[in-house]
Design a protein around this motif. Structure first.
Motif, PDB file in Angstrom:
ATOM      1  N   TRP A   1     -22.619  27.395  18.394  1.00 43.38           N
ATOM      2  CA  TRP A   1     -23.596  26.676  17.561  1.00 43.38           C
ATOM      3  C   TRP A   1     -22.869  25.840  16.506  1.00 43.38           C
ATOM      4  CZ3 TRP A   1     -24.211  32.268  17.518  1.00 43.38           C
ATOM      5  CH2 TRP A   1     -24.892  32.728  18.645  1.00 43.38           C
ATOM      6  N   LEU A   2     -21.846  25.149  16.978  1.00 43.75           N
ATOM      7  CA  LEU A   2     -20.905  24.455  16.098  1.00 43.75           C
ATOM      8  C   LEU A   2     -21.578  23.303  15.352  1.00 43.75           C
ATOM      9  CD1 LEU A   2     -17.809  24.420  15.444  1.00 43.75           C
ATOM     10  CD2 LEU A   2     -17.601  22.674  17.234  1.00 43.75           C
ATOM     11  N   ASN A   3     -21.385  23.255  14.044  1.00 44.78           N
ATOM     12  CA  ASN A   3     -21.903  22.126  13.267  1.00 44.78           C
ATOM     13  C   ASN A   3     -20.879  21.515  12.315  1.00 44.78           C
ATOM     14  OD1 ASN A   3     -21.765  23.968  11.182  1.00 44.78           O
ATOM     15  ND2 ASN A   3     -23.962  24.017  10.783  1.00 44.78           N
ATOM     16  N   ARG A   4     -19.675  22.106  12.251  1.00 49.54           N
ATOM     17  CA  ARG A   4     -18.684  21.556  11.329  1.00 49.54           C
ATOM     18  C   ARG A   4     -17.270  21.863  11.820  1.00 49.54           C
ATOM     19  NH1 ARG A   4     -19.522  19.423   6.377  1.00 49.54           N
ATOM     20  NH2 ARG A   4     -17.739  19.256   4.957  1.00 49.54           N
ATOM     21  N   VAL A   5     -16.408  20.851  11.751  1.00 52.16           N
ATOM     22  CA  VAL A   5     -14.992  20.982  12.076  1.00 52.16           C
ATOM     23  C   VAL A   5     -14.208  20.396  10.919  1.00 52.16           C
ATOM     24  CG1 VAL A   5     -13.131  20.271  13.622  1.00 52.16           C
ATOM     25  CG2 VAL A   5     -15.382  20.845  14.565  1.00 52.16           C
ATOM     26  N   VAL A   6     -13.207  21.123  10.446  1.00 55.92           N
ATOM     27  CA  VAL A   6     -12.424  20.662   9.300  1.00 55.92           C
ATOM     28  C   VAL A   6     -10.939  20.808   9.599  1.00 55.92           C
ATOM     29  CG1 VAL A   6     -11.847  21.086   6.888  1.00 55.92           C
ATOM     30  CG2 VAL A   6     -14.205  21.201   7.629  1.00 55.92           C
ATOM     31  N   VAL A   7     -10.213  19.715   9.401  1.00 51.81           N
ATOM     32  CA  VAL A   7      -8.754  19.760   9.445  1.00 51.81           C
ATOM     33  C   VAL A   7      -8.285  20.191   8.063  1.00 51.81           C
ATOM     34  CG1 VAL A   7      -6.655  18.450   9.841  1.00 51.81           C
ATOM     35  CG2 VAL A   7      -8.720  17.930  11.164  1.00 51.81           C
ATOM     36  N   SER A   8      -7.455  21.226   8.003  1.00 53.04           N
ATOM     37  CA  SER A   8      -7.187  21.867   6.723  1.00 53.04           C
ATOM     38  C   SER A   8      -5.737  22.309   6.606  1.00 53.04           C
ATOM     39  CB  SER A   8      -8.109  23.087   6.564  1.00 53.04           C
ATOM     40  OG  SER A   8      -7.776  23.869   5.450  1.00 53.04           O
TER      41      SER A   8
ATOM     42  N   ASP B   1       4.458  14.894  11.619  1.00 49.70           N
ATOM     43  CA  ASP B   1       4.303  14.282  10.303  1.00 49.70           C
ATOM     44  C   ASP B   1       2.867  14.467   9.809  1.00 49.70           C
ATOM     45  OD1 ASP B   1       4.568  12.847   7.999  1.00 49.70           O
ATOM     46  OD2 ASP B   1       4.639  10.870   8.977  1.00 49.70           O
ATOM     47  N   THR B   2       2.539  15.669   9.373  1.00 50.39           N
ATOM     48  CA  THR B   2       1.208  15.959   8.852  1.00 50.39           C
ATOM     49  C   THR B   2       1.249  17.221   8.000  1.00 50.39           C
ATOM     50  OG1 THR B   2      -1.109  16.424   9.433  1.00 50.39           O
ATOM     51  CG2 THR B   2       0.582  17.314  10.892  1.00 50.39           C
ATOM     52  N   GLU B   3       0.379  17.267   7.027  1.00 47.31           N
ATOM     53  CA  GLU B   3       0.225  18.474   6.216  1.00 47.31           C
ATOM     54  C   GLU B   3      -0.819  19.414   6.807  1.00 47.31           C
ATOM     55  OE1 GLU B   3      -0.710  17.259   2.280  1.00 47.31           O
ATOM     56  OE2 GLU B   3       1.274  16.426   1.862  1.00 47.31           O
ATOM     57  N   ALA B   4      -1.482  18.953   7.843  1.00 49.91           N
ATOM     58  CA  ALA B   4      -2.508  19.782   8.480  1.00 49.91           C
ATOM     59  C   ALA B   4      -1.865  20.980   9.165  1.00 49.91           C
ATOM     60  CB  ALA B   4      -3.300  18.962   9.490  1.00 49.91           C
ATOM     61  N   ARG B   5      -2.447  22.162   8.955  1.00 54.51           N
ATOM     62  CA  ARG B   5      -1.934  23.383   9.558  1.00 54.51           C
ATOM     63  C   ARG B   5      -2.986  24.127  10.372  1.00 54.51           C
ATOM     64  NH1 ARG B   5       1.805  20.984   8.683  1.00 54.51           N
ATOM     65  NH2 ARG B   5       3.627  21.445   7.370  1.00 54.51           N
ATOM     66  N   HIS B   6      -4.246  23.847  10.113  1.00 54.56           N
ATOM     67  CA  HIS B   6      -5.319  24.591  10.789  1.00 54.56           C
ATOM     68  C   HIS B   6      -6.500  23.670  11.081  1.00 54.56           C
ATOM     69  CE1 HIS B   6      -3.442  28.497   9.744  1.00 54.56           C
ATOM     70  NE2 HIS B   6      -3.063  27.850   8.648  1.00 54.56           N
TER      71      HIS B   6
ATOM     72  N   LEU C   1     -11.727  15.583   7.277  1.00 55.26           N
ATOM     73  CA  LEU C   1     -10.280  15.454   7.356  1.00 55.26           C
ATOM     74  C   LEU C   1      -9.618  15.938   6.077  1.00 55.26           C
ATOM     75  CD1 LEU C   1     -10.049  11.975   9.126  1.00 55.26           C
ATOM     76  CD2 LEU C   1     -10.209  14.258  10.142  1.00 55.26           C
ATOM     77  N   LEU C   2      -8.286  15.878   6.051  1.00 53.61           N
ATOM     78  CA  LEU C   2      -7.532  16.410   4.922  1.00 53.61           C
ATOM     79  C   LEU C   2      -7.870  15.728   3.600  1.00 53.61           C
ATOM     80  CD1 LEU C   2      -3.921  16.955   6.324  1.00 53.61           C
ATOM     81  CD2 LEU C   2      -5.381  18.684   5.291  1.00 53.61           C
ATOM     82  N   ASP C   3      -8.178  14.439   3.661  1.00 53.12           N
ATOM     83  CA  ASP C   3      -8.463  13.712   2.429  1.00 53.12           C
ATOM     84  C   ASP C   3      -9.895  13.892   1.956  1.00 53.12           C
ATOM     85  OD1 ASP C   3      -9.834  12.286   4.320  1.00 53.12           O
ATOM     86  OD2 ASP C   3      -8.779  10.383   4.006  1.00 53.12           O
TER      87      ASP C   3
END
Length: 670
Positions: free
Chosen positions: A421-428, A357-362, A275-277
């Motif tokens: 073959w997904l192993n990582r997801v990041v809110v950024s 209400d979030t700083e997440a964009r991608h 997550l963002l933090d």
């Protein structure tokens, strides 16, 4: 190695973070090196990470190398001092000692005239320095390199590690960017010696001594139309493309950028969500299947290069990339869990974010083989966006070529965002910095041949397109009245005068044949697909059997209809994510003379094309061009030609699709 920066950690201002096998101290970015596409800058600037033990090695020119023997930092003493600081002296002492034992070189071996100031290493020595080693080595051709300091500076460092202990030849062959002189200059900084002559034949290691990164790739259906073998890229065969609404799994088109990762135990596969933090949470495949409500989506996936060959042919300009025909698109039923549900479980404030209400964009995705991409946060948050983490395809576990055991599905978007073959997801706050986000999948104007990749956004939603996938000719038949009218010329005053354009000889022959004077053609059944991104439904498909002189509407096949009691619709999802199949029946008018001699020859027909048509006529054939174009519910329509949308990468080729159909001349009049 590929220009990859798949690390998905939270980035502080002024820093750029790349994947690395261990912790490094982040350094400020240098100039424009934040742009991953600036490959030379990235490699020749000070590394974005610095190993805590020692600084990067200085560049050695050929002149200094002849005066300098094997670098002391690569001797056993250097290794001892390095490893002793970690308390592992007894285990690793002497690990970096060059092999100076007598060689059993073949008696007929040619003299070794390579730099005598550099040591020779047996391949068995190199294999000790694999990815688990504190100082990984690789070979390229007959040279040996210590890439310890290169890994943190190279955006594809994790891919280089796959080759550690062996040759990088096969890996570099995947990516043409490595065929540049400045890249070899960069690699030369890490040269420590040569492969011993005893392990060389004609100056190179034997092919069987070089690891094949594609050795674990799965078998494929032989009916697939192979574009490249390694990595595997293949089209759905034309005759099978729209034979069914759901593409058979074995015939679903294959688009791989690298090798297929080998997964021995899918139950141990772990997805990390960040997550963002900077907080993270891990999920096993079983967690995803048991903790979240399953969801199904019927969706087509299409490569941005689909129909690139069509653009190359009709724009009469070269395009860079695989020359796909119309088969880099397929349709399937995907099953998994909603990405939004997983993000919420990981601690992401979903409802707050949906309210803006979030700083997440991608949302960034990364796969096991280092491929990485991202999408804007909007589709991931949209309850109707149907973005899934997928573990099944057409009712069965994902096949290896299509992401086993887990992949992303971003329907309505270019397939490059549905990372396998997904192993990582990041809110950024920022999009992925990978090559595939920053460079490969972008679009520029037809006047731009040397693009500035930073000036264009990455391709996300796909435009409207259509294609003819099947044409079946039937009997000869009279042309319908509306088609006959097109054989009549229009005078300048606007009055239609029924003028026969055939030559006097042809008219005489036709009159002598009686009923043969009636214009005739071949009955034809035509079929294909249409598709628009963003979940926009196709509302109309227009077909022309005479190169655009007349148009008629095709029948749109209602594939989403329920076929019987107690049956479900094959279409799932909140929007029109699937392709639209269509069919049309009519009579193709086939000219009596070669088109090259006709007064109505279109101005965009080249001399080469006319000569080909003349030859077809001389071979006893009559030819005609069939066209198709589609319109979606937002009334987006396809452009007529490619001149205005040509681009050097050949992306998003969606002009009217043209198919040339030829028939033997009618041998017997009815």
């Amino acid at each position: 190695m590929p220009i990859i920066a798949p690390t998905l950690g939270r980035r502080l201002p002024g820093e750029l973070i790349f994947a690395a096998p261990r912790r490094f101290t982040a350094l400020p970015r240098h100039g424009n090196c934040l742009s991953v596409e600036r490959f030379r800058c990235l490699h020749t600037s000070p590394p974005l990470y610095r190993a805590p033990v020692e600084p990067p090695r200085p560049v050695r020119t050929n002149e200094t190398r002849t005066k300098q023997r094997y670098s002391p930092r690569h001797t056993g003493s250097a290794a001892v001092s390095l490893i002793a600081s970690a308390g592992l002296l007894s285990l690793f002492a002497g690990l970096f000692e060059p092999d100076t034992a007598p060689r059993d070189a073949p008696s007929n071996a040619p003299p070794d005239d390579r730099d005598p100031d550099l040591p020779r290493f047996r391949l068995s020595d190199v294999r000790k320095h694999d990815a688990k080693s504190d100082r990984p080595w690789v070979t390229y051709e007959d040279k040996v390199y210590d890439i310890t300091d290169w890994i943190p500076a190279h955006p594809g460092g994790d891919v280089i590690l796959r080759a550690a202990g062996g040759s990088i030849d096969a890996y570099w062959d995947i990516f043409s960017i490595h065929k540049s002189p400045h890249v070899y200059e960069i690699l030369d900084q890490y040269l420590i010696g040569f492969v011993d002559s005893a392990d060389l034949v004609d100056g190179r290691p034997l092919p069987e001594q070089i690891e094949d990164p594609f050795r674990d790739d799965p078998p494929r259906d032989p009916r697939l139309i192979t574009m490249t073998e390694k990595p595997r890229n293949a089209e759905t065969p034309l005759e099978e493309l729209t034979a069914s609404f759901i593409t058979p799994t074995d015939l679903f088109y294959v688009r791989n950028h690298m090798w297929v990762p080998k997964v021995d135990d899918p139950d141990q596969h772990t997805l990390t969500v960040e997550l963002l933090d900077g907080s993270t949470k891990e999920y096993t495949l079983n967690d995803l299947k048991t903790k979240f409500k399953p969801a199904k989506v019927t969706a087509a996936l299409q490569c941005s290069g689909n129909r690139r060959k069509d653009m190359t042919t009709h724009a009469h300009k070269k395009t860079n990339g695989l020359q796909w025909n119309v088969g880099a698109i397929s349709n399937a039923v995907w099953e998994g869990v909603r990405l939004a549900d997983v993000l919420a479980d990981a601690g992401f404030p979903l409802e707050q974010a949906r309210a803006g209400d979030t700083e997440a964009r991608h949302v960034q995705f990364a796969g096991e083989e280092s491929y990485a991409a991202s999408i804007p946060i909007g589709p991931a948050l949209d309850p109707r966006g149907d973005v899934l983490l997928v573990y099944a395809m057409n009712g069965r576990p994902l096949p290896p070529d299509h992401g086993f055991p887990l992949r992303a599905l971003v329907p309505g978007h270019v397939a490059a965002r549905s990372v396998k073959w997904l192993n990582r997801v990041v809110v950024s706050e920022e999009e992925s910095q990978s090559q595939w986000q920053q460079k490969d999948y972008k679009l520029f104007g037809p006047n731009v041949t040397d693009p500035d990749w930073s000036k264009a956004p990455a391709i996300q939603e796909m435009p409207i397109t259509s294609a003819i996938t099947a044409v079946k000719l039937g009997d000869w038949a009279p042309l319908p009245p509306e088609t006959k009218e097109q054989n009549m010329s229009t005078q300048p005053n606007g009055n239609a005068e029924k003028t026969d354009r055939r030559s006097d000889t042809q008219v005489a022959r036709s009159n002598s044949a009686g009923s043969a004077a009636t214009p005739r053609g071949r009955r034809a059944s035509v079929a294909g697909y249409a598709y628009s991104g963003g979940g926009r439904a196709i509302i109309r498909v227009d077909v022309s059997l005479d190169n655009g002189k007349t148009w008629d509407q095709a029948e749109l096949i209602d594939d989403c209809a329920v076929q019987g009691p107690n049956q479900e619709s094959p279409c799932s999802g909140h929007k029109s994510w699937a392709w639209q199949r269509w069919r049309y029946e009519g009579v193709i008018p086939l000219p009596d003379e070669p088109r090259g001699s006709r007064a109505d020859a279109r101005p965009d027909e080249t001399k080469k094309g006319l000569e080909k048509e003349d030859q077809d006529h001389e071979d006893g054939k009559r030819c005609q061009t069939l066209l198709v174009k589609a319109t979606d519910e937002a009334y987006n329509a396809q452009p007529e030609g490619y001149d205005a949308i040509w681009n050097a990468r050949g992306n998003l080729a969606n002009a009217w699709h043209r198919v040339r159909v030829c028939s033997e001349c009618e041998s017997k009049k009815e």
